[in-house]
Design an enzyme around this catalytic site. Sequence first.
Site, short mmCIF file in Angstrom:
data_model
loop_
_atom_site.label_atom_id
_atom_site.label_comp_id
_atom_site.label_asym_id
_atom_site.label_seq_id
_atom_site.Cartn_x
_atom_site.Cartn_y
_atom_site.Cartn_z
N PRO A 2 0.29 -1.26 0.00
CA PRO A 2 0.00 0.00 0.00
C PRO A 2 0.31 1.39 0.00
CG PRO A 2 0.44 -1.16 1.92
CD PRO A 2 0.48 -2.02 1.20
N GLU A 3 0.10 1.90 -1.07
CA GLU A 3 0.20 3.37 -1.11
C GLU A 3 -1.21 3.87 -1.38
OE1 GLU A 3 3.73 4.90 -3.17
OE2 GLU A 3 4.51 2.89 -3.19
N LYS A 61 -2.60 6.69 3.52
CA LYS A 61 -2.62 5.23 3.52
C LYS A 61 -3.44 4.68 4.68
CE LYS A 61 2.13 5.74 2.03
NZ LYS A 61 3.53 5.55 2.44
N ARG A 277 16.17 0.86 1.54
CA ARG A 277 15.35 0.29 0.48
C ARG A 277 15.96 0.69 -0.84
NH1 ARG A 277 9.76 2.91 2.05
NH2 ARG A 277 10.08 1.33 3.60
#
Length: 294
Positions: A2-3, A61, A277
Amino acid sequence: MPELPEVEVVRRGAATFAAGRTIATAEVHHPRAVRRHVAGGADLAARLAGVTITGAERRGKFLWLALSADGEPAAEALLVHLGMSGQLLVQPPTAPAEKHLRVRLAFADSGPDLRFVDQRTFGGLSVEPLVAGHGGRQVPQSVAHIALDPLEAGFDADAFGAALRRRRTGVKRALLDQTLISGIGNIYADEALWRAKLHFARPTETLRAAEVERVLAGAVEVMSAALEAGGTSFDSLYVNVNGESGYFDRSLHVYGREGLECARCGSAIRRDAFMNRSSFSCPRCQPRPRRAHW
DNA sequence: ATGAGGACCTGCTCGC
DNA sequence: TGCGAGCAGGTCCTCA
């Protein structure tokens, strides 16, 4: 998931399937899924039994179901964070428990359950009072510090630009800061920066007004397009309430495309380690600034 | 008061 | 075939 676009897909499904229905029981299958509910899983289940879901709302979100008891206006909500791997699924009560089933809501009408399934348990549920959040909107207590998202009515682009340029950090870090602008995550940050032709480490204080406008427009455009396509998903972890994947991954320009050609200039997309990331960008369209803020 | 870094989880894929 | 390393779309807490 999710975004923002993926959470919005889930919100729409939850609104369709759950609004107007009364919860019969809530079963908590994993304590970590309710860790944000301070009073514990038994209290969460007790608060949910017998209340009616009046609607599904979202900021960034964060997704929540407004709860009404005895026909009164909603004063509490069931907050749902999908975290990295959370799913909200509509399933027949007779369907076998999913491997990562964390919470099951059964309804008084004996219709389909609403199930919270979450492999990595970064997500979770909590029942919280509704309080005044940013922009004067009623939001669950733990959403009070979250900024408006750029698809939300009342989002102030000028105020965002001013706040962004007051930061002393890299532009991608700022885009990921949910207290500055909400809804943007690692995929759409990279996509927005590619559209704006900005490097992720560009110091925020050096951004010009036109550059701020470009990156904001890029974020709005890419997230709107992703929403139209039902969200982005590379695998079965990211699905709507019916378990179906969106197909926006086909429209991504940089994310996950290391070594492939930039659609604008043909250069090979690069990948950098950033914030524990990955960041994907075009070395030619998004040159590294002389002064970089990783 | 900000900003950066690590913690929190499971499961998959890759290379040896 | 087995095993460790590395990676995954987020948020929060702590420390400087």
